[in-house]
Scaffold this active site. Structure first.
Site, PDB file in Angstrom:
ATOM      1  N   GLY A  10     -36.128  10.361  -5.304  1.00  0.00           N
ATOM      2  CA  GLY A  10     -34.778  10.668  -5.773  1.00  0.00           C
ATOM      3  C   GLY A  10     -34.921  11.333  -7.134  1.00  0.00           C
ATOM      4  O   GLY A  10     -35.444  10.709  -8.072  1.00  0.00           O
ATOM      5  N   GLY A  12     -32.331  12.837  -8.823  1.00  0.00           N
ATOM      6  CA  GLY A  12     -30.965  13.107  -9.286  1.00  0.00           C
ATOM      7  C   GLY A  12     -30.829  12.770 -10.757  1.00  0.00           C
ATOM      8  O   GLY A  12     -31.761  12.975 -11.554  1.00  0.00           O
ATOM      9  N   ASP A  34     -37.592  14.618  -3.628  1.00  0.00           N
ATOM     10  CA  ASP A  34     -36.170  14.655  -3.256  1.00  0.00           C
ATOM     11  C   ASP A  34     -36.021  15.529  -2.013  1.00  0.00           C
ATOM     12  O   ASP A  34     -36.878  16.383  -1.736  1.00  0.00           O
ATOM     13  CB  ASP A  34     -35.321  15.223  -4.402  1.00  0.00           C
ATOM     14  CG  ASP A  34     -33.867  14.750  -4.360  1.00  0.00           C
ATOM     15  OD1 ASP A  34     -33.461  13.978  -5.244  1.00  0.00           O
ATOM     16  OD2 ASP A  34     -33.146  15.143  -3.421  1.00  0.00           O
ATOM     17  N   THR A 120     -31.387   1.948  -6.089  1.00  0.00           N
ATOM     18  CA  THR A 120     -30.285   2.370  -5.214  1.00  0.00           C
ATOM     19  C   THR A 120     -29.332   1.208  -4.919  1.00  0.00           C
ATOM     20  O   THR A 120     -29.762   0.093  -4.650  1.00  0.00           O
ATOM     21  CB  THR A 120     -30.868   2.939  -3.899  1.00  0.00           C
ATOM     22  OG1 THR A 120     -31.746   4.012  -4.219  1.00  0.00           O
ATOM     23  CG2 THR A 120     -29.772   3.438  -2.967  1.00  0.00           C
ATOM     24  N   ASN A 121     -28.041   1.502  -4.961  1.00  0.00           N
ATOM     25  CA  ASN A 121     -26.997   0.497  -4.701  1.00  0.00           C
ATOM     26  C   ASN A 121     -26.564   0.454  -3.242  1.00  0.00           C
ATOM     27  O   ASN A 121     -26.708   1.462  -2.549  1.00  0.00           O
ATOM     28  CB  ASN A 121     -25.757   0.835  -5.551  1.00  0.00           C
ATOM     29  CG  ASN A 121     -25.797   0.160  -6.910  1.00  0.00           C
ATOM     30  OD1 ASN A 121     -26.228  -0.976  -7.034  1.00  0.00           O
ATOM     31  ND2 ASN A 121     -25.325   0.869  -7.929  1.00  0.00           N
ATOM     32  N   HIS A 176     -25.966  -7.922  -8.464  1.00  0.00           N
ATOM     33  CA  HIS A 176     -25.474  -6.822  -9.296  1.00  0.00           C
ATOM     34  C   HIS A 176     -24.097  -6.375  -8.796  1.00  0.00           C
ATOM     35  O   HIS A 176     -23.904  -5.274  -8.334  1.00  0.00           O
ATOM     36  CB  HIS A 176     -26.472  -5.665  -9.236  1.00  0.00           C
ATOM     37  CG  HIS A 176     -26.102  -4.494 -10.079  1.00  0.00           C
ATOM     38  ND1 HIS A 176     -25.913  -4.576 -11.436  1.00  0.00           N
ATOM     39  CD2 HIS A 176     -25.887  -3.191  -9.765  1.00  0.00           C
ATOM     40  CE1 HIS A 176     -25.607  -3.379 -11.903  1.00  0.00           C
ATOM     41  NE2 HIS A 176     -25.571  -2.526 -10.905  1.00  0.00           N
TER      42      HIS A 176
HETATM   43  P1  A3D Z   1     -27.762  11.134  -7.819  1.00  0.00           P
HETATM   44  O1  A3D Z   1     -27.736  11.915  -9.083  1.00  0.00           O
HETATM   45  O2  A3D Z   1     -26.816  11.519  -6.723  1.00  0.00           O
HETATM   46  O3  A3D Z   1     -29.257  11.200  -7.249  1.00  0.00           O
HETATM   47  C1  A3D Z   1     -29.594  10.700  -5.994  1.00  0.00           C
HETATM   48  C2  A3D Z   1     -30.643  11.656  -5.432  1.00  0.00           C
HETATM   49  O4  A3D Z   1     -31.099  11.104  -4.188  1.00  0.00           O
HETATM   50  C3  A3D Z   1     -30.083  13.058  -5.126  1.00  0.00           C
HETATM   51  O5  A3D Z   1     -30.835  14.039  -5.825  1.00  0.00           O
HETATM   52  C4  A3D Z   1     -30.268  13.191  -3.615  1.00  0.00           C
HETATM   53  O6  A3D Z   1     -30.616  14.499  -3.202  1.00  0.00           O
HETATM   54  C5  A3D Z   1     -31.399  12.207  -3.364  1.00  0.00           C
HETATM   55  N1  A3D Z   1     -31.504  11.771  -1.974  1.00  0.00           N
HETATM   56  C6  A3D Z   1     -30.507  11.487  -1.099  1.00  0.00           C
HETATM   57  N2  A3D Z   1     -31.047  11.118   0.089  1.00  0.00           N
HETATM   58  C7  A3D Z   1     -32.387  11.160  -0.059  1.00  0.00           C
HETATM   59  C8  A3D Z   1     -33.480  10.874   0.794  1.00  0.00           C
HETATM   60  N3  A3D Z   1     -33.288  10.494   2.057  1.00  0.00           N
HETATM   61  N4  A3D Z   1     -34.737  11.017   0.297  1.00  0.00           N
HETATM   62  C9  A3D Z   1     -34.939  11.407  -0.984  1.00  0.00           C
HETATM   63  N5  A3D Z   1     -33.942  11.687  -1.839  1.00  0.00           N
HETATM   64  C10 A3D Z   1     -32.693  11.566  -1.378  1.00  0.00           C
HETATM   65  O7  A3D Z   1     -27.536   9.580  -8.112  1.00  0.00           O
HETATM   66  P2  A3D Z   1     -28.030   8.727  -9.377  1.00  0.00           P
HETATM   67  O8  A3D Z   1     -29.410   9.143  -9.737  1.00  0.00           O
HETATM   68  O9  A3D Z   1     -26.962   8.741 -10.393  1.00  0.00           O
HETATM   69  O10 A3D Z   1     -28.026   7.259  -8.738  1.00  0.00           O
HETATM   70  C11 A3D Z   1     -28.967   6.910  -7.734  1.00  0.00           C
HETATM   71  C12 A3D Z   1     -28.662   5.551  -7.139  1.00  0.00           C
HETATM   72  O11 A3D Z   1     -28.770   4.543  -8.152  1.00  0.00           O
HETATM   73  C13 A3D Z   1     -27.259   5.377  -6.553  1.00  0.00           C
HETATM   74  O12 A3D Z   1     -27.327   4.645  -5.340  1.00  0.00           O
HETATM   75  C14 A3D Z   1     -26.533   4.569  -7.612  1.00  0.00           C
HETATM   76  O13 A3D Z   1     -25.458   3.812  -7.077  1.00  0.00           O
HETATM   77  C15 A3D Z   1     -27.642   3.680  -8.087  1.00  0.00           C
HETATM   78  N6  A3D Z   1     -27.432   3.063  -9.394  1.00  0.00           N
HETATM   79  C16 A3D Z   1     -27.821   1.770  -9.523  1.00  0.00           C
HETATM   80  C17 A3D Z   1     -27.673   1.118 -10.725  1.00  0.00           C
HETATM   81  C18 A3D Z   1     -28.098  -0.308 -10.851  1.00  0.00           C
HETATM   82  O14 A3D Z   1     -27.955  -0.890 -11.915  1.00  0.00           O
HETATM   83  C19 A3D Z   1     -28.688  -0.999  -9.731  1.00  0.00           C
HETATM   84  C20 A3D Z   1     -27.115   1.793 -11.829  1.00  0.00           C
HETATM   85  C21 A3D Z   1     -26.724   3.118 -11.669  1.00  0.00           C
HETATM   86  C22 A3D Z   1     -26.897   3.752 -10.439  1.00  0.00           C
END
Ligand code: A3D
EC number: 1.1.1.37
Length: 320
Positions: A10, A12, A34, A120-121, A176
């Protein structure tokens, strides 16, 4: 000695920040993975081009083939979708469970010896599913949430008391979700528990209760401000602290979603509890004593996590 290898699944908002922080702290070479074409390569190159300015040595590469994570010492998983305003973390189950299946298979095939940190959430359910899909031993996989939730609480407390964040410790346990358990009795300023600081007139019980509530809703507060995604700087910093404790065998005591096998009366779930992270992965679970109120809050939070696990089983019958 060869550099450590850190694979970020990931690339992102959190993934990119993780890569940058891993570079700044010289934790090792970084592979960003990714499915979004060009994004991991672009972020990797951009960070590599910042290295001469900041003076750190690490290699950065981007990939969309799991073979690139082979031999990783640490894997940090953020693949999936984040929340948008109006969504709860639980609304993400359908999509992110499928992502965990792909990621778990990739780790099982290419990096079965890694220490894995899931972000991931909905966190407590996704780390549980990722362990099932990857087949990793329970001491080699944890979820990041408690470090972040505790950091939010510490920030609010330090701001209220006008003291350094370094001197504020806090423990937030449980799942969480909005019923996470900020443990006021175990949170301190330089070792002085918060209830004593209320007695000393440093704050009032009402203000303390409000900070506890703000901590519980801390993720939603950021989602509502950003509107297009969720928090990423503090989540990335929190996961890097966990990775660093493993790679440098620091044996830090951090609240993380860890697999419990009897501790806290729980068997087979990942729940936020204080653990020691060192070269052996999850080396110890610290069992703190709860009073009746804390126990009731913890049980409520555990029940929410159980509900999420049942929902996962409903979506994917192969999960038992
Ligand atoms: P984001 O910027 O959307 O990044 C997620 C990345 O995952 C994107 O670049 C997608 O292309 C990529 N992706 C999607 N499907 C796949 C796959 N099958 N294989 C590989 N890559 C893939 O999101 P983010 O970076 O802001 O957040 C990521 C996750 O963390 C989300 O589920 C949030 O809810 C979670 N999160 C958790 C917390 C906790 O405290 C636990 C805090 C903040 C965010």
């Amino acid at each position: 000695m060869a550099r450590s290898k850190i694979a970020l699944i990931g690339a992102g908002q959190i993934g990119g920040t993780l890569a940058h922080l891993a570079g700044l702290k010289e934790l090792g070479d970084v592979v960003l993975f990714d499915i979004a074409d060009g994004v991991p390569q672009g972020k990797g190159l951009d960070i590599a081009e910042s290295a001469p300015v900041d003076g750190f040595d690490a290699k950065f590469s981007g990939a969309s083939d799991y073979a690139a994570i082979a031999g990783a010492d640490v894997v940090i998983v953020t693949a999936g979708v984040p929340r948008k305003p109006g969504m709860s973390r639980d609304d993400l189950i359908g999509i992110n469970l499928k992502v965990m299946e792909a990621v778990g298979t990739g780790i099982k095939t290419h990096a079965p010896d890694a220490f894995v940190i899931c972000i991931t959430n909905p966190l407590d359910a996704m780390v549980w599913a990722l362990q099932k899909f990857s087949g990793l031993p329970a001491n080699k996989i944890v979820g990041m949430a408690g470090v972040l939730d505790s950091a939010r609480f510490r920030h609010f407390l330090a701001d209220e008391f006008q003291v350094s964040v370094e001197d504020v410790t806090a423990f937030v346990l449980g799942g969480h979700g909005d019923d996470m358990v900020p443990l006021v009795r175990y949170s301190t300023v330089a070792g002085v528990p918060l209830p004593d600081l209320v007695k000393l007139g440093w704050t009032t019980q009402e203000k303390l209760d409000a900070m506890v509530e703000r901590t519980r809703k801390g993720g939603g507060e950021i989602v509502n401000l950003l509107k297009t995604g969720s928090a990423f700087y503090a989540p990335a910093a929190s996961a890097i602290a966990m990775a660093e404790s493993y790679l440098r065998d620091k044996k830090r005591v951090l609240p993380c979603a860890a697999h419990l096998s009897g501790q806290y009366g729980i068997d087979g779930l990942f729940i936020g509890v204080p653990i020691v992270i060192g070269a052996g992965g999850v080396e110890r679970v610290l069992e703190v004593e709860f009073n009746a109120d804390e126990k009731a809050m913890f049980d409520k939070s555990v029940n929410s996590v159980k509900g999420l696990i049942e929902a996962c089983k409903g979506v994917n019958a192969a999960l038992t």
